[in-house]
Design a protein around this motif. Structure first.
Motif, PDB file in Angstrom:
ATOM      1  N   THR A 285       0.821  -1.210   0.000  1.00  0.00           N
ATOM      2  CA  THR A 285       0.000   0.000   0.000  1.00  0.00           C
ATOM      3  C   THR A 285       0.856   1.262   0.000  1.00  0.00           C
ATOM      4  O   THR A 285       0.342   2.374  -0.182  1.00  0.00           O
ATOM      5  CB  THR A 285      -0.916   0.021   1.232  1.00  0.00           C
ATOM      6  OG1 THR A 285      -0.096   0.103   2.412  1.00  0.00           O
ATOM      7  CG2 THR A 285      -1.792  -1.218   1.291  1.00  0.00           C
ATOM      8  N   GLY A 286       2.160   1.102   0.245  1.00  0.00           N
ATOM      9  CA  GLY A 286       3.037   2.254   0.377  1.00  0.00           C
ATOM     10  C   GLY A 286       3.158   2.747   1.799  1.00  0.00           C
ATOM     11  O   GLY A 286       3.910   3.678   2.084  1.00  0.00           O
ATOM     12  N   SER A 287       2.413   2.106   2.711  1.00  0.00           N
ATOM     13  CA  SER A 287       2.457   2.472   4.126  1.00  0.00           C
ATOM     14  C   SER A 287       2.788   1.232   4.930  1.00  0.00           C
ATOM     15  O   SER A 287       2.099   0.214   4.833  1.00  0.00           O
ATOM     16  CB  SER A 287       1.091   3.023   4.573  1.00  0.00           C
ATOM     17  OG  SER A 287       0.959   2.982   5.984  1.00  0.00           O
ATOM     18  N   ALA A 288       3.844   1.307   5.742  1.00  0.00           N
ATOM     19  CA  ALA A 288       4.240   0.158   6.552  1.00  0.00           C
ATOM     20  C   ALA A 288       3.132  -0.238   7.522  1.00  0.00           C
ATOM     21  O   ALA A 288       2.873  -1.429   7.751  1.00  0.00           O
ATOM     22  CB  ALA A 288       5.525   0.475   7.312  1.00  0.00           C
ATOM     23  N   GLU A 289       2.455   0.761   8.096  1.00  0.00           N
ATOM     24  CA  GLU A 289       1.380   0.481   9.047  1.00  0.00           C
ATOM     25  C   GLU A 289       0.211  -0.228   8.362  1.00  0.00           C
ATOM     26  O   GLU A 289      -0.331  -1.215   8.873  1.00  0.00           O
ATOM     27  CB  GLU A 289       0.907   1.787   9.683  1.00  0.00           C
ATOM     28  CG  GLU A 289      -0.198   1.591  10.720  1.00  0.00           C
ATOM     29  CD  GLU A 289      -0.623   2.898  11.363  1.00  0.00           C
ATOM     30  OE1 GLU A 289      -1.563   2.866  12.186  1.00  0.00           O
ATOM     31  OE2 GLU A 289      -0.025   3.954  11.054  1.00  0.00           O
ATOM     32  N   LEU A 290      -0.166   0.274   7.187  1.00  0.00           N
ATOM     33  CA  LEU A 290      -1.283  -0.332   6.475  1.00  0.00           C
ATOM     34  C   LEU A 290      -0.900  -1.709   5.924  1.00  0.00           C
ATOM     35  O   LEU A 290      -1.731  -2.636   5.918  1.00  0.00           O
ATOM     36  CB  LEU A 290      -1.756   0.586   5.346  1.00  0.00           C
ATOM     37  CG  LEU A 290      -3.056   0.199   4.636  1.00  0.00           C
ATOM     38  CD1 LEU A 290      -4.188  -0.039   5.638  1.00  0.00           C
ATOM     39  CD2 LEU A 290      -3.449   1.282   3.631  1.00  0.00           C
ATOM     40  N   ASP A 291       0.343  -1.873   5.483  1.00  0.00           N
ATOM     41  CA  ASP A 291       0.793  -3.185   5.023  1.00  0.00           C
ATOM     42  C   ASP A 291       0.702  -4.216   6.149  1.00  0.00           C
ATOM     43  O   ASP A 291       0.357  -5.385   5.910  1.00  0.00           O
ATOM     44  CB  ASP A 291       2.229  -3.121   4.514  1.00  0.00           C
ATOM     45  CG  ASP A 291       2.328  -2.522   3.117  1.00  0.00           C
ATOM     46  OD1 ASP A 291       1.271  -2.321   2.475  1.00  0.00           O
ATOM     47  OD2 ASP A 291       3.469  -2.266   2.661  1.00  0.00           O
ATOM     48  N   ALA A 292       1.003  -3.790   7.359  1.00  0.00           N
ATOM     49  CA  ALA A 292       0.907  -4.700   8.508  1.00  0.00           C
ATOM     50  C   ALA A 292      -0.550  -5.111   8.737  1.00  0.00           C
ATOM     51  O   ALA A 292      -0.826  -6.268   9.084  1.00  0.00           O
ATOM     52  CB  ALA A 292       1.483  -4.045   9.755  1.00  0.00           C
ATOM     53  N   GLU A 293      -1.471  -4.179   8.534  1.00  0.00           N
ATOM     54  CA  GLU A 293      -2.890  -4.509   8.674  1.00  0.00           C
ATOM     55  C   GLU A 293      -3.331  -5.483   7.580  1.00  0.00           C
ATOM     56  O   GLU A 293      -4.103  -6.420   7.837  1.00  0.00           O
ATOM     57  CB  GLU A 293      -3.745  -3.238   8.631  1.00  0.00           C
ATOM     58  CG  GLU A 293      -3.552  -2.334   9.827  1.00  0.00           C
ATOM     59  CD  GLU A 293      -4.672  -1.307   9.974  1.00  0.00           C
ATOM     60  OE1 GLU A 293      -5.594  -1.287   9.134  1.00  0.00           O
ATOM     61  OE2 GLU A 293      -4.635  -0.538  10.956  1.00  0.00           O
ATOM     62  N   VAL A 294      -2.844  -5.280   6.366  1.00  0.00           N
ATOM     63  CA  VAL A 294      -3.155  -6.201   5.272  1.00  0.00           C
ATOM     64  C   VAL A 294      -2.637  -7.598   5.605  1.00  0.00           C
ATOM     65  O   VAL A 294      -3.346  -8.601   5.418  1.00  0.00           O
ATOM     66  CB  VAL A 294      -2.553  -5.696   3.943  1.00  0.00           C
ATOM     67  CG1 VAL A 294      -2.674  -6.775   2.860  1.00  0.00           C
ATOM     68  CG2 VAL A 294      -3.247  -4.419   3.490  1.00  0.00           C
ATOM     69  N   ASP A 295      -1.408  -7.676   6.097  1.00  0.00           N
ATOM     70  CA  ASP A 295      -0.820  -8.971   6.449  1.00  0.00           C
ATOM     71  C   ASP A 295      -1.649  -9.659   7.540  1.00  0.00           C
ATOM     72  O   ASP A 295      -1.847 -10.883   7.495  1.00  0.00           O
ATOM     73  CB  ASP A 295       0.622  -8.795   6.933  1.00  0.00           C
ATOM     74  CG  ASP A 295       1.577  -8.434   5.804  1.00  0.00           C
ATOM     75  OD1 ASP A 295       1.206  -8.597   4.625  1.00  0.00           O
ATOM     76  OD2 ASP A 295       2.690  -7.959   6.112  1.00  0.00           O
ATOM     77  N   PHE A 296      -2.108  -8.889   8.507  1.00  0.00           N
ATOM     78  CA  PHE A 296      -2.921  -9.456   9.593  1.00  0.00           C
ATOM     79  C   PHE A 296      -4.220 -10.022   9.029  1.00  0.00           C
ATOM     80  O   PHE A 296      -4.655 -11.117   9.397  1.00  0.00           O
ATOM     81  CB  PHE A 296      -3.220  -8.379  10.640  1.00  0.00           C
ATOM     82  CG  PHE A 296      -3.931  -8.887  11.863  1.00  0.00           C
ATOM     83  CD1 PHE A 296      -3.214  -9.304  12.972  1.00  0.00           C
ATOM     84  CD2 PHE A 296      -5.316  -8.954  11.909  1.00  0.00           C
ATOM     85  CE1 PHE A 296      -3.860  -9.778  14.113  1.00  0.00           C
ATOM     86  CE2 PHE A 296      -5.984  -9.429  13.031  1.00  0.00           C
ATOM     87  CZ  PHE A 296      -5.245  -9.845  14.142  1.00  0.00           C
ATOM     88  N   PHE A 297      -4.854  -9.269   8.121  1.00  0.00           N
ATOM     89  CA  PHE A 297      -6.116  -9.713   7.534  1.00  0.00           C
ATOM     90  C   PHE A 297      -5.901 -10.974   6.694  1.00  0.00           C
ATOM     91  O   PHE A 297      -6.673 -11.938   6.790  1.00  0.00           O
ATOM     92  CB  PHE A 297      -6.716  -8.599   6.682  1.00  0.00           C
ATOM     93  CG  PHE A 297      -8.033  -8.978   6.040  1.00  0.00           C
ATOM     94  CD1 PHE A 297      -9.207  -8.914   6.767  1.00  0.00           C
ATOM     95  CD2 PHE A 297      -8.080  -9.391   4.720  1.00  0.00           C
ATOM     96  CE1 PHE A 297     -10.420  -9.273   6.193  1.00  0.00           C
ATOM     97  CE2 PHE A 297      -9.282  -9.747   4.135  1.00  0.00           C
ATOM     98  CZ  PHE A 297     -10.458  -9.684   4.863  1.00  0.00           C
ATOM     99  N   VAL A 298      -4.869 -10.992   5.869  1.00  0.00           N
ATOM    100  CA  VAL A 298      -4.590 -12.154   5.017  1.00  0.00           C
ATOM    101  C   VAL A 298      -4.294 -13.377   5.881  1.00  0.00           C
ATOM    102  O   VAL A 298      -4.756 -14.491   5.592  1.00  0.00           O
ATOM    103  CB  VAL A 298      -3.422 -11.859   4.060  1.00  0.00           C
ATOM    104  CG1 VAL A 298      -2.951 -13.137   3.358  1.00  0.00           C
ATOM    105  CG2 VAL A 298      -3.831 -10.811   3.030  1.00  0.00           C
ATOM    106  N   ASP A 299      -3.541 -13.183   6.951  1.00  0.00           N
ATOM    107  CA  ASP A 299      -3.276 -14.289   7.869  1.00  0.00           C
ATOM    108  C   ASP A 299      -4.573 -14.828   8.452  1.00  0.00           C
ATOM    109  O   ASP A 299      -4.744 -16.049   8.605  1.00  0.00           O
ATOM    110  CB  ASP A 299      -2.356 -13.821   8.999  1.00  0.00           C
ATOM    111  CG  ASP A 299      -2.026 -14.929   9.986  1.00  0.00           C
ATOM    112  OD1 ASP A 299      -1.269 -15.847   9.619  1.00  0.00           O
ATOM    113  OD2 ASP A 299      -2.532 -14.887  11.127  1.00  0.00           O
ATOM    114  N   GLY A 300      -5.505 -13.934   8.757  1.00  0.00           N
ATOM    115  CA  GLY A 300      -6.793 -14.359   9.293  1.00  0.00           C
ATOM    116  C   GLY A 300      -7.603 -15.154   8.291  1.00  0.00           C
ATOM    117  O   GLY A 300      -8.301 -16.111   8.659  1.00  0.00           O
TER     118      GLY A 300
END
Length: 363
Positions: A285-300
């Motif tokens: 996404t270009g944002s480290a914080e938002l990328d971490a949220e994406v990773d959390f969602f995908v893991d879920g």
């Protein structure tokens, strides 16, 4: 009746569809406390007869939530557990509703979601107050983005349940593509994924990105396949297997039961490959914080595929007390048809089981 339906095997072997799935069994540490609270909440609505409630409790939908949401807080796990219980209250009624009644129930559910602080009318179907109570608690702990995504996805779920009721009334056996198109909504997976968003602020365009959508759809298809593989035995015994991909493949492709299972195993492998391909292509996404949220969602989402499979054996919904043995051996004795075959009675977990299909629902 075709010989492939009249000559069903006495025993069959379940394919090990998750043999290479990287997500392994995990359970939320708050399970015991959440189970007490969510079970008491669900039983307070008295949606079932005492006998049906006992069978409902044996399914252990709270365990499903704890397996699906191992990383969430106690509040998040409770929201997930309440959702699993809500699904099966809804399914218990919608599974015997005609199209008109299913639409009335769907409208009640969505009105309750959109107006969680408004008292429900006296004498209304129990699903209205159950939904209102659920969402009134959930919104206390979830972000506005999560709430919006959940309501949108639940609208699609309830609309699909109405369409399923219409299919059932017309005795329609959909072809495989049409079946998956409808079942992706009736299985209830997409609202369930969104519970992982309770502390996230994922923009719409992130969730709608092409590879993210493929990832969500393929995970949902794997959950559908697992549900149908595991529920087919109970459903064929009760004569309620027209909305199941095992029966659909046998009917439309002219395969016997063993051939259908082999076809489904291959379909699952190809679907998993598409999941991994999409996962690798989800852009930053270009944002480290938002990328971490994406990773959390995908893991879920990936965790949900494992959780649904694991719960199907640990709970008693599909295999009674033999689930863990069947998980190890993959060997299943086909249940006799309702009324019995050759004097064989149906097990109590089949006779008493709630009519709900998921996981998810299946759920």
């Amino acid at each position: 009746m075709s010989s492939r339906f009249s000559n069903l095997p006495s025993y069959y072997t379940l394919p090990d569809t998750l043999r290479n799935w990287p997500w392994q069994r995990r359970v939320n540490p708050w399970l015991a406390e959440v189970k007490r609270e969510s079970s008491a909440w669900a039983e307070s609505f008295q949606a079932f007869s005492p006998r049906a409630q006992t069978a409902f409790n044996m399914c252990d939908f709270n365990l499903l939530a704890a397996l699906a949401y191992p990383r969430l807080s106690k509040e998040g796990c409770r929201i997930g557990a309440d959702l699993m219980n809500l699904y099966f209250v809804i399914d218990e009624y919608s599974d015997i509703a005609d199209t008109k009644l299913a639409r009335i129930q769907a409208d009640i559910i969505m009105d309750a979601l959109r107006n969680p602080l408004k008292p429900r009318p006296a004498g209304e179907w129990v699903g209205g107050e159950c939904t209102r109570s659920y969402w009134a608690n959930a919104i206390q702990f979830s972000t506005p983005a999560c709430q919006r995504h959940f309501i949108d996805s639940f609208q699609r779920y309830t609309d699909a349940v109405v369409q399923q009721a219409d299919d059932r009334g017309k005795h329609i056996i959909r072809n495989l593509d049409d079946y998956f198109a409808l079942r992706r909504s009736t299985v209830g997976a997409k609202p369930s994924y969104i519970i992982n968003e309770i502390n996230l602020n994922l923009p719409d365009d992130v969730l709608l990105e092409e590879n993210m959508q493929i990832l969500i759809e393929t995970a949902t298809d794997m959950i559908i396949i697992a549900n149908d593989l595991f529920s087919w035995n109970v459903e064929q015994a009760k004569g309620d297997d027209l909305h199941n991909c095992v029966t659909i493949i046998m009917h439309h492709l002219g395969l016997d039961h063993a051939g259908a299972l082999a076809y489904i195993s291959d379909l699952h492998d190809r679907t998993a490959d598409r999941f991994f391909e999409a996962q690798a292509k989800v852009p930053s996404t270009g944002s480290a914080e938002l990328d971490a949220e994406v990773d959390f969602f995908v893991d879920g989402v990936g965790m949900w595929v494992r959780a649904n499979d694991q719960w199907s054996f640990e709970g008693k919904r599909y295999f009674g007390p033999d689930g863990l043995t069947i998980q190890r051996t993959r060997y299943v004795k086909r249940l006799p048809k309702i009324g019995g075959e050759d004097g064989q009675p149906l097990p109590e977990y089949v006779i008493d089981a709630p009519r709900a299909q998921l996981a998810i629902a299946v759920l």
